[in-house]
Design an enzyme around this catalytic site. Structure first.
Site, PDB file in Angstrom:
ATOM      1  N   HIS A  87       0.594  -1.280   0.081  1.00 26.27           N
ATOM      2  CA  HIS A  87       0.074  -0.055  -0.267  1.00 26.27           C
ATOM      3  C   HIS A  87       0.770   1.255   0.116  1.00 26.27           C
ATOM      4  CE1 HIS A  87      -3.586  -2.233   0.656  1.00 26.27           C
ATOM      5  NE2 HIS A  87      -3.211  -2.760   1.959  1.00 26.27           N
TER       6      HIS A  87
HETATM    7  C1  BDR Z   1      -3.005   1.513   5.129  1.00 24.79           C
HETATM    8  O1  BDR Z   1      -3.334   1.166   6.554  1.00 24.79           O
HETATM    9  C2  BDR Z   1      -2.015   0.764   7.230  1.00 24.79           C
HETATM   10  O2  BDR Z   1      -2.321  -0.192   7.992  1.00 24.79           O
HETATM   11  C3  BDR Z   1      -1.073   0.521   6.081  1.00 24.79           C
HETATM   12  O3  BDR Z   1       0.052   0.936   6.540  1.00 24.79           O
HETATM   13  C4  BDR Z   1      -1.528   1.480   4.948  1.00 24.79           C
HETATM   14  O4  BDR Z   1      -0.971   2.492   5.275  1.00 24.79           O
HETATM   15  C5  BDR Z   1      -3.713   0.599   4.153  1.00 24.79           C
HETATM   16  O5  BDR Z   1      -4.934   0.638   4.091  1.00 24.79           O
END
Ligand code: BDR
Ligand code: CA
Length: 311
Positions: free
Chosen positions: A243
């Site tokens: 992500h």
């Molecule tokens: C986002 O949520 C966090 O857990 C991850 O680091 C990322 O930034 C994904 O939805």
């Protein structure tokens, strides 16, 4: 000349991988790291940021962010995704590095005023620090070069939410802050689940990075094992989505993404809390949000950048 970057982050496994990516990217110059609550408490994510800069020998200072969202309670960290220590149960420790005296919001304001037009914020956690910085000095909106955010979900490519059916974690964790950031008149690009869930890091690629990227390769391999297991079990995919590195990839190579341009709103209450919407009729500035991506090219960029190493 490399673009100055403040990395606003809640490390976090994919955050750690994104930090390594920024550190190795020739087009970016990391000038500071601001921490957010999210994958851990603010104590945990700040400790992890210090641990990472120490291990990776990154000179940028670390600024502690807000301990709680603007309006809603902080909630419990997602230990089932990132581990008890938020770095995949790798026992992060800090020997020498210390947190800076300015708060995250103060540092963001300071950067905007010191380098008008020159600073990009890459934000991959809740947006509390950015909202607080805008509150401290609304004039920074005109002085920040661009804001690239990993967050949100619009339902594209079948991806509408990861914390609820319709909301992504970073936006859901502080929807009021996200709404303030998206209402502001500064150049924002959202990198939502619609694209990040398409960018899947496989074992094969991670093993190549581990073999060729020295200590950094070993670190990203070690921290990501817990995350990899979570995504394989819970989501039945062959690997895990990167992500936060997807936002870094957008900052480096926006041509790898197609974007939509529209005002964006955030639902602030009810079952839909944290849902992002492209709202053409909303009375607020238009922002970019990614709709599709060349995932293979993003993953190749991540691999080649880490293998090349820090400058
Ligand atoms: C986002 O949520 C966090 O857990 C991850 O680091 C990322 O930034 C994904 O939805
Ligand atoms: Ca994150």
């Amino acid at each position: 000349m490399a673009e100055k970057v403040v990395f606003d982050t809640d490390p976090g496994i994919d955050d750690a991988m994104a930090l390594a990516f920024i550190d190795c990217a020739r087009s970016l110059e990391l000038i500071g790291i601001t921490t957010t609550t999210g994958n851990g408490t603010i104590e945990t994510t700040t400790r992890n940021a210090l641990h990472l800069v120490e291990c990776l020998d990154i000179p940028a200072s670390v600024f502690r962010g807000a301990a709680a969202p603007l309006v809603i309670p902080a909630g419990s960290p997602p230990t089932f995704v990132h581990g008890e220590d938020a770095l995949g149960n790798t026992d992060p420790r800090v020997e020498q590095r210390e947190v800076s005296s300015l708060s995250a919001a103060e540092f963001l304001v300071d950067c905007a005023n010191r380098y008008p037009g020159e600073v990009a914020i890459i934000a991959v956690g809740r947006l509390t620090n950015l909202a607080l910085a805008l509150e401290l000095d609304p004039g920074i909106a005109a002085k920040i070069g661009r804001v690239v955010i990993m967050g949100g979900a619009f339902g594209g490519n079948g991806h509408s939410g990861n914390i609820t059916k319709v909301a992504e974690a970073n936006i859901h964790g502080d929807p009021h802050a996200a709404d303030i950031v998206l209402a502001a008149d500064w150049p924002v690009a959202l990198v939502p689940l619609d694209v990040t869930m398409q960018i899947i890091m496989t074992d094969e690629r991670m093993l190549r990075i581990r073999a060729a990227a020295g200590e950094m390769g070993e670190l990203v391999w070690q921290v990501s094992r817990f995350y990899d297991a979570f995504y394989r079990e819970r989501h039945d995919i062959d690997g895990f989505p990167v992500h936060d590195s997807s936002a870094v990839a957008f900052a480096i190579a926006p041509a790898l993404f197609d974007t939509a341009v529209a005002p964006i709103t955030v639902d602030l209450e009810g079952d839909g809390m944290g849902r992002t919407r492209r709202a053409p009729d909303a009375d607020r500035p238009e922002h970019e949000s990614c709709a599709s991506v060349d995932a293979e090219a993003v993953l190749a960029l991540y691999e080649e950048t880490l293998v090349q190493g820090p400058s």
